[in-house]
Design an enzyme around this catalytic site. Structure first.
Site, short mmCIF file in Angstrom:
data_model
loop_
_atom_site.label_atom_id
_atom_site.label_comp_id
_atom_site.label_asym_id
_atom_site.label_seq_id
_atom_site.Cartn_x
_atom_site.Cartn_y
_atom_site.Cartn_z
N LYS A 118 0.82 -1.22 0.00
CA LYS A 118 0.00 0.00 0.00
C LYS A 118 0.85 1.27 0.00
O LYS A 118 0.54 2.23 -0.70
CB LYS A 118 -0.93 0.00 1.20
N GLU A 202 -3.21 6.68 7.57
CA GLU A 202 -3.95 7.61 6.70
C GLU A 202 -4.91 8.41 7.56
O GLU A 202 -5.32 7.94 8.63
CB GLU A 202 -4.79 6.82 5.68
N HIS A 237 -14.94 -3.86 6.75
CA HIS A 237 -14.18 -3.39 5.59
C HIS A 237 -14.19 -4.39 4.43
O HIS A 237 -13.35 -4.34 3.54
CB HIS A 237 -12.73 -3.05 5.96
N ARG A 294 -5.89 -7.68 -10.51
CA ARG A 294 -6.49 -8.97 -10.86
C ARG A 294 -7.96 -8.76 -11.18
O ARG A 294 -8.47 -7.66 -11.06
CB ARG A 294 -6.38 -9.92 -9.66
P1 ADP Z 1 -7.92 -3.85 2.17
O1 ADP Z 1 -6.81 -3.82 1.17
O2 ADP Z 1 -7.55 -4.54 3.45
O3 ADP Z 1 -9.23 -4.31 1.60
P2 ADP Z 1 -8.50 -1.04 1.77
O4 ADP Z 1 -7.42 -0.07 1.90
O5 ADP Z 1 -8.91 -1.45 0.39
O6 ADP Z 1 -8.15 -2.33 2.62
O7 ADP Z 1 -9.78 -0.51 2.54
C1 ADP Z 1 -10.94 -1.32 2.74
C2 ADP Z 1 -12.07 -0.47 3.32
O8 ADP Z 1 -11.67 0.11 4.57
C3 ADP Z 1 -12.47 0.73 2.48
O9 ADP Z 1 -13.37 0.39 1.46
C4 ADP Z 1 -13.09 1.63 3.53
O10 ADP Z 1 -14.38 1.22 3.87
C5 ADP Z 1 -12.19 1.41 4.74
N1 ADP Z 1 -11.09 2.40 4.77
C6 ADP Z 1 -9.83 2.20 4.32
N2 ADP Z 1 -9.07 3.31 4.49
C7 ADP Z 1 -9.87 4.24 5.05
C8 ADP Z 1 -9.67 5.59 5.47
N3 ADP Z 1 -8.50 6.21 5.36
N4 ADP Z 1 -10.75 6.25 5.99
C9 ADP Z 1 -11.96 5.64 6.14
N5 ADP Z 1 -12.19 4.37 5.76
C10 ADP Z 1 -11.18 3.66 5.22
#
Ligand code: ADP
Length: 507
Positions: A118, A202, A237, A294
């Site tokens: 990430k 973040e 999530h 993917r």
């Molecule tokens: P993963 O790779 O574990 O799936 P992501 O970074 O894609 O994690 O985030 C998955 C979910 O987590 C997002 O769709 C959102 O709902 C929540 N999320 C991630 N980062 C944030 C953030 N900075 N603020 C609020 N919600 C977040």
């Protein structure tokens, strides 16, 4: 002359079947791999050939690159499709395939590396001029450094595992007082889940929408987007319901996000199907979240509104073909997908593996069931409990919702507990019907979706549950008596059909 004539699908369950379906339509041979727990799995039955690649734990089977490549060589496959999860985003596996002379149906290892971690992906995107969720682009060496950064960004913040995925290793921190314990928890979860305890942070966006854009690129320098998917209905999530078009996007915002998504993919030399995930805040500003390099679980909704078979495009691109369309296309109508899990929403979504005694799958106009199971199949407890993805299409969103309700009403799974009723409740929920639902929607509506907001109903349902449990125990006791007295199970027709091969002498 196409290079790909036989594809090994390095996956299991519904996605393996999904990929094989397209291969069969294209006249391409299919090879399944399976673990010892998956001998009777549907994907094994669907394939032209099948190879056992190890014991039940995926670490010893679906993740063993050498066994999978050996199976491909033995079967005479010329390409490997990784599906999603397992080895699909592992650049070492891409290189191992290439070294073995096999085509990997997916992006080059270098694109995966750029987007894999990430923090690295965020750093790349900042360089490419793509807006990212405010925060760090490198993991923090110490808790103190992270805490100082959190104070400068402002609470709440989200701690995240750099190597994360699947919603794991993520911790929301409300204030400095909670920081140290959250830091330790995120680090240890990151280590346990990904073998890498690097953590960054973040800004925590308040009630954002998760909107992602499907991109597609070929090896001739073309890259387009195929519109978005709204994936804000999430639990821990993890996506539960997906739809397209996103109810909150205007045509202008769609075009803007599509353009940025294409720029993001091009900046890492992307090839094939990929997804750029964004968070969209209340003022409709959007920020890059991550790229999935993917085919995405929820790709069927994009297929519904574009009329494109994304797996066919993946194979076409892997064969060196030029993208069939070079311009963005407008979505036609509305599609919704729900993820049907073998889990019990009433026991905190505990997985409920077991034998499916009876199965009735919905049909009718514009209903699609991407399933990995059949009546009589025992859902194993080793893997993700997703048993099917049900998706529908209709000209408008209200009609698609009505169709999904009808399809869920037709869906009957007996023998195991599923989340079908919970999904049905989502299709009745006012907030969902309104269309402007954010990522906190499901947790917020949880009691209502379970029908637990009405105390009278709760009492009735508790009584009903007690009666049901009692009856089920009695029925199980009866069936145990009858199978032990008359039970006889011979080898399945499939197994005796001689299509099964073994690798490495395991039985
Ligand atoms: P993963 O790779 O574990 O799936 P992501 O970074 O894609 O994690 O985030 C998955 C979910 O987590 C997002 O769709 C959102 O709902 C929540 N999320 C991630 N980062 C944030 C953030 N900075 N603020 C609020 N919600 C977040």
């Amino acid at each position: 002359m196409p290079k790909i004539r036989k594809v090994l699908v390095a996956n299991r369950g519904e996605i393996a079947i999904r990929v094989m379906r397209t291969c069969h339509e294209l006249g391409i041979g299919t090879v399944a791999v399976y673990s010892e727990a998956d001998r009777d799995a549907l994907h094994v039955r669907q394939a032209d050939q099948a190879f056992c690649v190890g014991p039940a734990p995926s670490r010893e089977s679906y993740l063993v690159q050498d066994n999978i490549i050996a199976a491909a060589k033995k079967a005479g496959a010329d390409a490997i499709h990784p599906g999603y999860g397992f080895l699909s985003e592992n650049p070492n596996f891409v290189r191992a395939c290439e070294k073995a002379g096999l085509i990997f149906i997916g992006p080059p290892a270098s694109s995966m590396e750029s987007m894999g971690e990430k923090t690295r992906a965020r750093a790349h995107m900042v360089k490419a001029g793509v807006p990212v969720v405010p925060g760090a682009t490198e993991p923090f060496p110490t808790a103190e450094a992270a805490k100082a950064f959190a104070a400068s960004v402002g609470y709440p913040v989200m701690l995240k595992a750099s190597g994360g995925g699947g919603g794991k290793g993520m911790r929301k921190v409300e204030s400095a007082a909670d920081f140290d314990s959250a830091w330790r928890a995120a680090k240890s979860e990151a280590m346990n889940s990904f073998g890498n305890d690097a953590v960054y942070l973040e800004k925590y966006l308040d009630k954002p929408h998760h909107v992602e854009v499907q991109v597609f690129a070929d090896t001739h320098g073309h890259c387009i987007h195929l519109n978005e998917r709204e994936c804000s209905a999430q639990r821990r999530h993890q996506k539960v319901v997906e739809e397209t078009p996103s109810p909150i996007l205007t045509p202008q915002l769609r075009a803007q996000m599509g353009e940025v998504a294409v720029k993001a993919a091009q900046s890492v030399g992307y090839v094939g199907a990929g997804t750029i995930e964004f968070l969209v805040d209340a003022s409709r500003k959007f920020y890059f979240l991550e790229m999935n390099t993917r085919l995405q679980v929820e790709h069927p909704v994009t297929e519904w509104v574009t009329g494109i078979d994304l797996v066919a495009w993946q194979i076409h691109v892997a064969n060196g073909g030029v993208l069939p369309f070079l311009e963005p296309i407008s979505p036609r109508g509305h599609a919704i997908e729900v993820r049907i899990y073998a889990e019990d929403p009433r026991t905190n979504f505990m997985p409920s593996p077991g034998k499916i005694q009876y199965l009735r799958v919905p049909g009718g106009p514009n209903v699609r069931d991407d399933s990995g199971v059949y009546a009589g199949y025992t859902v194993p407890n080793f893997y993700d409990p997703l048993i099917s993805k049900l998706s529908v299409w209709a000209p408008t969103r209200p009609e698609a919702i009505a169709r999904m309700r009808r399809a869920l009403d037709e869906y009957v799974v007996k023998g195991i507990t599923t989340n079908i009723r919970y999904l049905r409740a989502i299709m009745e929920n006012e907030e969902f019907l309104g269309g402007d639902y954010d990522t906190a929607f499901l947790p917020r509506q949880h009691p209502k979706l379970l029908g637990e907001d009405d105390p009278a109903l709760t009492e009735v349902s508790l009584l009903a549950a007690a009666v049901y449990t009692h009856q089920r125990a009695q029925k199980q006791a009866r069936s145990l008596v009858s199978t032990t007295s008359s039970g006889k199970s011979g080898p399945s027709a499939w197994r005796s059909g001689g299509r099964f091969h073994r690798l490495g002498g395991r039985s």
